[in-house]
Scaffold this active site. Sequence first.
Site, mmCIF file in Angstrom:
data_model
loop_
_atom_site.group_PDB
_atom_site.id
_atom_site.type_symbol
_atom_site.label_atom_id
_atom_site.label_comp_id
_atom_site.label_asym_id
_atom_site.label_seq_id
_atom_site.Cartn_x
_atom_site.Cartn_y
_atom_site.Cartn_z
ATOM 1 N N ALA A 61 0.996 -0.976 0.346
ATOM 2 C CA ALA A 61 -0.027 0.124 0.304
ATOM 3 C C ALA A 61 0.564 1.033 -0.052
ATOM 4 O O ALA A 61 2.119 1.600 0.604
ATOM 5 C CB ALA A 61 -0.899 -0.569 0.620
ATOM 6 N N GLY A 100 0.634 -5.600 1.208
ATOM 7 C CA GLY A 100 -0.613 -5.186 -0.183
ATOM 8 C C GLY A 100 0.284 -5.928 -1.464
ATOM 9 O O GLY A 100 -0.842 -6.441 -2.469
ATOM 10 N N GLU A 103 0.346 -9.801 -1.269
ATOM 11 C CA GLU A 103 -1.374 -9.543 -0.759
ATOM 12 C C GLU A 103 -2.165 -9.773 -2.318
ATOM 13 O O GLU A 103 -2.655 -10.923 -2.827
ATOM 14 C CB GLU A 103 -2.665 -9.090 -0.497
ATOM 15 C CG GLU A 103 -2.434 -9.184 1.178
ATOM 16 C CD GLU A 103 -2.549 -7.656 2.257
ATOM 17 O OE1 GLU A 103 -2.379 -7.125 2.052
ATOM 18 O OE2 GLU A 103 -3.584 -8.596 3.063
ATOM 19 N N GLU A 123 3.198 -5.673 7.519
ATOM 20 C CA GLU A 123 2.070 -4.288 8.007
ATOM 21 C C GLU A 123 2.578 -4.848 10.126
ATOM 22 O O GLU A 123 2.243 -3.211 10.090
ATOM 23 C CB GLU A 123 0.758 -5.688 8.106
ATOM 24 C CG GLU A 123 0.755 -5.249 6.588
ATOM 25 C CD GLU A 123 0.639 -5.931 5.654
ATOM 26 O OE1 GLU A 123 1.899 -6.783 5.825
ATOM 27 O OE2 GLU A 123 0.025 -5.913 4.199
HETATM 28 C C1 LIG Z 1 -9.985 -2.054 5.861
HETATM 29 C C2 LIG Z 1 -9.577 -2.392 4.576
HETATM 30 C C3 LIG Z 1 -7.710 -1.852 4.334
HETATM 31 C C4 LIG Z 1 -7.384 -2.570 2.782
HETATM 32 C C5 LIG Z 1 -5.792 -2.127 3.286
HETATM 33 C C6 LIG Z 1 -4.368 -2.829 2.631
HETATM 34 C C7 LIG Z 1 -3.143 -2.613 3.114
HETATM 35 C C8 LIG Z 1 -2.373 -2.455 2.680
HETATM 36 O O1 LIG Z 1 -1.839 -3.140 1.940
HETATM 37 C C9 LIG Z 1 -1.150 -3.142 3.237
HETATM 38 C C10 LIG Z 1 0.202 -2.528 2.981
HETATM 39 O O2 LIG Z 1 0.826 -3.390 2.247
HETATM 40 S S1 LIG Z 1 1.383 -1.785 4.233
HETATM 41 C C11 LIG Z 1 2.965 -1.452 3.738
HETATM 42 C C12 LIG Z 1 3.707 -2.381 3.570
HETATM 43 N N1 LIG Z 1 4.843 -2.383 2.609
HETATM 44 C C13 LIG Z 1 5.968 -2.458 3.607
HETATM 45 O O3 LIG Z 1 6.192 -1.848 4.575
HETATM 46 C C14 LIG Z 1 7.443 -1.884 2.553
HETATM 47 C C15 LIG Z 1 8.126 -1.298 3.321
HETATM 48 N N2 LIG Z 1 9.146 -0.170 2.302
HETATM 49 C C16 LIG Z 1 10.354 -0.870 2.507
HETATM 50 O O4 LIG Z 1 9.700 -1.778 3.666
HETATM 51 C C17 LIG Z 1 11.375 -0.446 1.726
HETATM 52 O O5 LIG Z 1 10.769 0.913 1.338
HETATM 53 C C18 LIG Z 1 11.692 -1.093 0.205
HETATM 54 C C19 LIG Z 1 12.262 -2.508 0.594
HETATM 55 C C20 LIG Z 1 10.149 -1.533 -0.447
HETATM 56 C C21 LIG Z 1 12.526 -0.736 -0.517
HETATM 57 O O6 LIG Z 1 13.708 -0.504 0.052
HETATM 58 P P1 LIG Z 1 14.884 0.998 -0.375
HETATM 59 O O7 LIG Z 1 15.939 0.513 0.862
HETATM 60 O O8 LIG Z 1 15.796 0.754 -1.849
HETATM 61 O O9 LIG Z 1 13.966 2.184 -0.635
HETATM 62 P P2 LIG Z 1 13.321 2.736 0.498
HETATM 63 O O10 LIG Z 1 14.553 4.402 0.699
HETATM 64 O O11 LIG Z 1 12.958 2.004 2.152
HETATM 65 O O12 LIG Z 1 12.488 4.411 -0.321
HETATM 66 C C22 LIG Z 1 12.463 4.012 -1.402
HETATM 67 C C23 LIG Z 1 11.155 5.545 -1.053
HETATM 68 O O13 LIG Z 1 10.289 5.302 -0.644
HETATM 69 C C24 LIG Z 1 9.304 5.076 0.114
HETATM 70 N N3 LIG Z 1 8.369 3.961 -0.091
HETATM 71 C C25 LIG Z 1 8.785 2.821 0.452
HETATM 72 N N4 LIG Z 1 7.505 2.449 0.356
HETATM 73 C C26 LIG Z 1 7.167 2.867 0.731
HETATM 74 C C27 LIG Z 1 5.507 2.751 0.464
HETATM 75 N N5 LIG Z 1 4.811 1.505 0.786
HETATM 76 N N6 LIG Z 1 4.395 3.379 0.566
HETATM 77 C C28 LIG Z 1 4.276 4.753 0.095
HETATM 78 N N7 LIG Z 1 5.949 4.935 0.606
HETATM 79 C C29 LIG Z 1 7.025 3.780 0.623
HETATM 80 C C30 LIG Z 1 10.152 5.682 1.554
HETATM 81 O O14 LIG Z 1 9.634 6.461 2.428
HETATM 82 C C31 LIG Z 1 11.210 6.753 0.260
HETATM 83 O O15 LIG Z 1 10.371 7.697 -0.335
HETATM 84 P P3 LIG Z 1 11.463 8.787 -0.766
HETATM 85 O O16 LIG Z 1 12.355 9.239 1.033
HETATM 86 O O17 LIG Z 1 10.797 9.803 -0.343
HETATM 87 O O18 LIG Z 1 12.615 8.252 -1.275
#
Ligand SMILES: CCCCCCCC(=O)CC(=O)SCCNC(=O)CCNC(=O)[C@H](O)C(C)(C)COP(=O)(O)OP(=O)(O)OC[C@H]1O[C@@H](n2cnc3c(N)ncnc32)[C@H](O)[C@@H]1OP(=O)(O)O
Length: 719
Positions: A61, A100, A103, A123
């Site tokens: 998400a 998500g 999922e 999550e």
């Molecule tokens: C009642 C019904 C409701 C239904 C609701 C459905 C709910 C859901 O669907 C639940 C969910 O998905 S919750 C989200 C689960 N996903 C995560 O926790 C993954 C989060 N991201 C990571 O682990 C790393 O960014 C990752 C491993 C992916 C990449 O790592 P990196 O070290 O390569 O990169 P980062 O520096 O962490 O990230 C780069 C930029 O992307 C932004 N970002 C990452 N994941 C995001 C995400 N999921 N949403 C929004 N922004 C996200 C991160 O903030 C960063 O941004 P900048 O700092 O601006 O560059």
Amino acid sequence: MARYELVKRSVALITLTNPPVNALSSPVRHAIAKSMERALSDPKVTAVVICGENGRFCGGADIREFAGPLRGPPLIPVLDAIEAGRKPVVAAIEGVALGGGFELALVCHYRIAHSKARLGLPEVTLGILPAAGGSQRLPRLIGIPAALELITTGRHISAQEALKLGIVDQVTDQNACEMAVEFALKSVGKPLSSRRVSMLTTPCPPDLDALLEAATMQVKKKARGVMAPLACIQAVRAAATMPFSKGMKRESELMTTLFNSGQAQAFQYCFFAQRTAGKWTLPSGAQWNNSKPREIRSAAVIGLGTMGRGIVVSLARVGISVIAVESEKKLLENGRQMVIGMLERDAKRRGVSASLNLLNFTLSLQDLKDVDLVIEAVFEDMALKKRVFQELSKVCRPTTLLCTNTSGLDVDALAGVTNRPHLVAGMHFFSPAHVMKLLEVVCGPRSSSETIATAMSLGKKMGKVSVAVGNCPGFVGNRMLKPYLDQATFLLEEGATPEQIDKALEDFGFAMGVFRMSDLAGLDVGWRVRKESGLTGPDVDSKNPPRRRQGHRYCPIPDMVCEQGRFGQKTGRGWYMYDKPGDTNAKPDPLIQNLLETYRSRYGIQPRNISDQEIIERCLFVLANEGFRILEDGMAARPEDIDVIYLFGYAFPRHRGGPMFYVSMVGLERVLERLEYYHQAHPDVPHLEPSALLKKLVACGSPPVQKWREYIKTMHSHL
Ligand SMILES: CCCCCCCC(=O)CC(=O)SCCNC(=O)CCNC(=O)[C@H](O)C(C)(C)COP(=O)(O)OP(=O)(O)OC[C@H]1O[C@@H](n2cnc3c(N)ncnc32)[C@H](O)[C@@H]1OP(=O)(O)O
Ligand SMILES: NC(=O)C1=CN([C@@H]2O[C@H](COP(=O)(O)OP(=O)(O)OC[C@H]3O[C@@H](n4cnc5c(N)ncnc54)[C@H](O)[C@@H]3O)[C@@H](O)[C@H]2O)C=CC1
């Protein structure tokens, strides 16, 4: 937000296009729904493949959307339509399939993963649960024990583990998308009902209750007061005991509870704060995205004590060659044994071979001629450190960066004795340095942007969360710790016990209260600092006036504890007693009770009942109050940086978001009012006096923490 194309004449290829992680934002959900409709209604299309652009399937998400009301199509119906479709859908998982995104893969009828892909339902680490059917589908696919473990920990797994668990159907070293297209073509015409995970029956173990009970006990012990893992267990129970549609309803109810708890906001704040912290700036205008770090191939660490050893391990395990320096042969040999043991244990745990060939040990600074960077970790003694820096200045080539691990001394004073003040900075690790994730990078007024960029980037390479801080006594973390510790000891004087204070803090969410933590860290460290700063010791007149030193209230109880040789766990006695030195099981000690009673009667203090609320308010509001002063002084760039320092360096409970986020949730007006109240009651404690920034923020209507920076902007910044 998703590209639709027809490949091999009959496969609809849907590519998510939302960089950097292809998060399922509203336009992406919309595009997936529309693309699926198109694929299902086009007679030319016999199968569908879903993949993500830039080698990343989907990071889940869009977490930013959680802050506002839901816009665009909800995710669950979009996913249900994929699973229910009559044409086979294959997920081509490259990079990550998280939350998500995972999922989304679970509703596809087949899953092909690249060998380097990582999958998971993180999550729980965001204070929620997999609420787009993940908590109901995963147990049906892989059984309760494995699903429970993945969902309650949020652990990322490799493609190989996913294959073993039965989550993916195939792992490939080749282009996962091309493989998925081939796979999709072969799946055409095969029955899909057994491929719809929601239609499967959850394999239910006979000891379900005992299993869930054990999991509950485990998560309660690991994450005190955190709701999400408990909700995850309840959702998995629903998957085991309810039909799919009822389980989905339960999942949704649990999600609503978590969303409204406040904990989810704290966890999500932590996620972004951690990423914001890497974005440093200096008053010169140099910042993270316009300054180039130097590559560090070789380093030296001076002093192989508690900190130096861990720093050597942190460097060597990421492939940097290290020369370790000690002052005496015996200490060098001892340090060498310790470092080798630590590296070997670490390598064994990670299933790799220990990089012992990268290590060199010496007694001579002359051997450091060619290293790229030095980290000094000798005793906390300014005169000694200055001598070391003068020597380094002579010995090392003029381009070598010189860093200090001092926990609070003036980094600029050290820079001043070198011939390269612009190449000097603090790299403040936390103990044990090879375990703790935090690194404070101390920017002196003369540190160059390249120096800061290099220290920050080296921290990242070592797997640390690096935060740039200004050069002031104690920097950020330790500067805030002092008033917090002071409050704890003042509360002892006034009638509380170490057990009571620790329990209140542990109920708040800390893994260990302040006194148990001090026993673990060693009480002699702080005692030495107090002696050196003239607060205690034989030369200090402690009676005139009593309980005041250097013009302020002072509690001598910690000194009295140390005078009895009670240095904490290592001596088997401290604020608590232990069965033997080195033991960790803290028991209340009647001798400490006696000491407190005698002390109070000597000074005529009438002990009073102190509530847990007062303990929390006095310890934590004063902590945040110093945080506000640090922001005022420009020693931290933003409240998020302070929170990250406390989360990763001082184990502040994540579900509270860090001290600054916590007070913003309490309400700044209330915090101000309580600090005013406590300051009136204790006018001799300047740290209780509300800071100017706190007052200003309240006067401006208590904006949310993310907006505080706008109010600090006009003030002087060291960052
Ligand atoms: C009642 C019904 C409701 C239904 C609701 C459905 C709910 C859901 O669907 C639940 C969910 O998905 S919750 C989200 C689960 N996903 C995560 O926790 C993954 C989060 N991201 C990571 O682990 C790393 O960014 C990752 C491993 C992916 C990449 O790592 P990196 O070290 O390569 O990169 P980062 O520096 O962490 O990230 C780069 C930029 O992307 C932004 N970002 C990452 N994941 C995001 C995400 N999921 N949403 C929004 N922004 C996200 C991160 O903030 C960063 O941004 P900048 O700092 O601006 O560059
Ligand atoms: N112990 C802790 O929790 C933390 C300590 N620090 C800082 O790290 C530094 C080191 O602290 P610790 O490791 O705890 O001290 P320590 O006392 O365990 O180790 C210091 C080591 O430096 C060696 N040493 C002294 N002079 C030397 C010289 N001229 N050349 C080579 N080696 C020399 C000593 O023999 C000793 O082994 C201090 O500045 C301290 O404030 C920073 C963060 C946390």
